[in-house]
Design a protein around this motif. Structure first.
Motif, mmCIF file in Angstrom:
data_model
loop_
_atom_site.group_PDB
_atom_site.id
_atom_site.type_symbol
_atom_site.label_atom_id
_atom_site.label_comp_id
_atom_site.label_asym_id
_atom_site.label_seq_id
_atom_site.Cartn_x
_atom_site.Cartn_y
_atom_site.Cartn_z
ATOM 1 N N CYS A 124 0.864 -1.195 0.000
ATOM 2 C CA CYS A 124 0.000 0.000 0.000
ATOM 3 C C CYS A 124 0.892 1.234 0.000
ATOM 4 O O CYS A 124 1.830 1.334 0.778
ATOM 5 C CB CYS A 124 -0.885 -0.003 1.244
ATOM 6 N N GLY A 132 -6.744 0.777 0.371
ATOM 7 C CA GLY A 132 -8.137 1.007 0.759
ATOM 8 C C GLY A 132 -8.665 0.105 1.861
ATOM 9 O O GLY A 132 -9.846 0.185 2.203
ATOM 10 N N CYS A 134 -6.296 -0.957 4.688
ATOM 11 C CA CYS A 134 -5.394 -1.001 5.847
ATOM 12 C C CYS A 134 -5.727 0.146 6.814
ATOM 13 O O CYS A 134 -6.421 1.095 6.452
ATOM 14 C CB CYS A 134 -3.934 -0.939 5.402
ATOM 15 N N CYS A 137 -5.010 3.716 5.422
ATOM 16 C CA CYS A 137 -5.978 4.206 4.430
ATOM 17 C C CYS A 137 -7.300 4.608 5.092
ATOM 18 O O CYS A 137 -7.884 5.635 4.770
ATOM 19 C CB CYS A 137 -6.273 3.113 3.395
HETATM 20 ZN ZN LIG Z 1 -3.673 1.051 2.652
#
Ligand SMILES: [Zn+2]
Length: 356
Positions: A124, A132, A134, A137
């Motif tokens: 990421c 989108g 974790c 995010c």
């Molecule tokens: Zn992430």
């Protein structure tokens, strides 16, 4: 496929030792909420340079704004700016790097509808390739990219401003080393110089957390306490130590960066000018005087965490981060909560890509 929506029974386990948080449970959410409720946690962070630093976005000169010196002292001065993204991006990277050490960010390959891997495990990225799912995010937000939605940030920040005048806190440093670092480069290359912020320069800032869980709060504190490199491109970053001056719970935003800087200017001024030399004690000694008008002028409920509790909390967070086993459990819980939220808010858009 029915999945049990109930919270896992031991969800509080990883941070149950951080007992102070129990006194403020009404200001947190048990799970990441789908709708805003306006529960704010404001963390006032005094950033102190511990080396020469450059916060410039590009070029040789520092970013400067012409601003009113204080709230009471109305004469204008030039102030060096630390842009918003220069504060938060390093903290996000610290958190993501830590999660990668534990096999996360994200903890599994994220696939699109056709089963193609969009973001591989551990990959990421802040810019352009957000997973989108974790904790980073979901908490700090991400812009829409192919195959993912978007998420509004729940950690709000703004540009910060140095308290003293530009001329008091900077120096032009000649980059004589330019010849060594470009071995075989242009002979006789012109000396370059860059404006640097001096060590022991202070930037009062606030990080505003909106509608977070206690775990997310601890994660943000961990990032604030463990991030030490801020500034321009990587090889010119300066060492910055973050001091947490205050923690406030409220249903409105209480502090702003510029006003903090201006209130400090008023509090530290001697005959309308702030001295050339300042140290951390000058700032901590004046904190309650500086904070008072903010709390008094707020149009909402404001609860300050007392100093003793704040110190106990910060000590507990440091302790958690020093304990590898507890930290692993904590980050895993954080990761699962973010993944659960991502799944539930995007239900129907994505097939189940994992099973628990
Ligand atoms: Zn992430």
């Amino acid at each position: 496929m029915a999945r049990k929506e109930s919270e896992p029974k031991e969800r509080e386990t990883p941070i149950k030792d951080i007992t102070v948080l129990g006194n403020y449970s009404k200001w947190f959410h048990p799970a990441i909420p789908k709708f805003r409720q306006g529960k704010y946690v404001q963390v006032v962070v005094l950033r102190e340079t511990k080396s020469h630093a450059i916060f410039t976005t590009e070029g040789q000169t520092l970013d400067v704004e012409h601003l009113q010196a204080g709230v009471k002292i109305k004469r204008p001065i030039d102030r060096i700016v630390m842009y918003k993204r220069k504060q938060i991006a390093p903290e996000r990277r610290t958190g993501k790097a830590l999660m990668r050490q534990f096999g996360m960010s994200p903890s599994h390959d994220v696939k699109d509808n056709k089963g193609k891997v969009v973001v591989a495990k551990g990959e990421c990225q802040l810019m352009g390739n957000a997973c989108g799912v974790c904790p980073d995010c979901i908490l700090y937000g991400f812009a829409a990219t192919a195959g993912t939605g978007s998420q509004r940030a729940r950690v709000l920040t703004d540009s910060g401003f140095v308290v003293r005048e530009q001329s008091q806190v900077m120096r032009d440093i000649k980059l004589n080393a330019i010849q060594e670092t470009t071995a075989g480069g242009i002979a006789g290359a012109a000396y370059a110089s860059r404006e640097n912020v001096l060590p022991q320069v202070f930037i009062p800032t606030v990080e505003t957390l909106v509608d977070v869980t206690p775990e997310e709060f601890v994660y943000v504190l961990g990032n604030i306490l463990s991030t030490t490199r801020y500034g321009a491109e990587q090889n010119r970053e300066g060492f910055v130590r973050n001091h947490v001056l205050g923690i406030y719970f409220s249903n409105v935003e209480v502090f702003s960066n510029l006003e903090l800087t201006q209130r400090y200017y008023d509090a530290l001024a001697q005959s309308d000018t702030v001295p050339d030399y300042l140290c951390l004690d000058n700032f901590t000694d004046k904190w309650s005087e500086v904070a008072q008008p903010f709390v008094e002028n707020a149009c909402g409920v404001v609860v300050e965490m007392p100093g003793e509790e704040r110190e106990a909390l910060l000590a507990d967070v440091r302790k958690l981060y020093r304990d590898e086993a507890r930290l692993a459990t904590f980050l895993k819980a954080l990761d699962e909560a973010a993944a659960r939220y991502a799944r539930e808010t995007k239900k129907g858009e994505q097939p189940a890509e994992e099973s628990e």
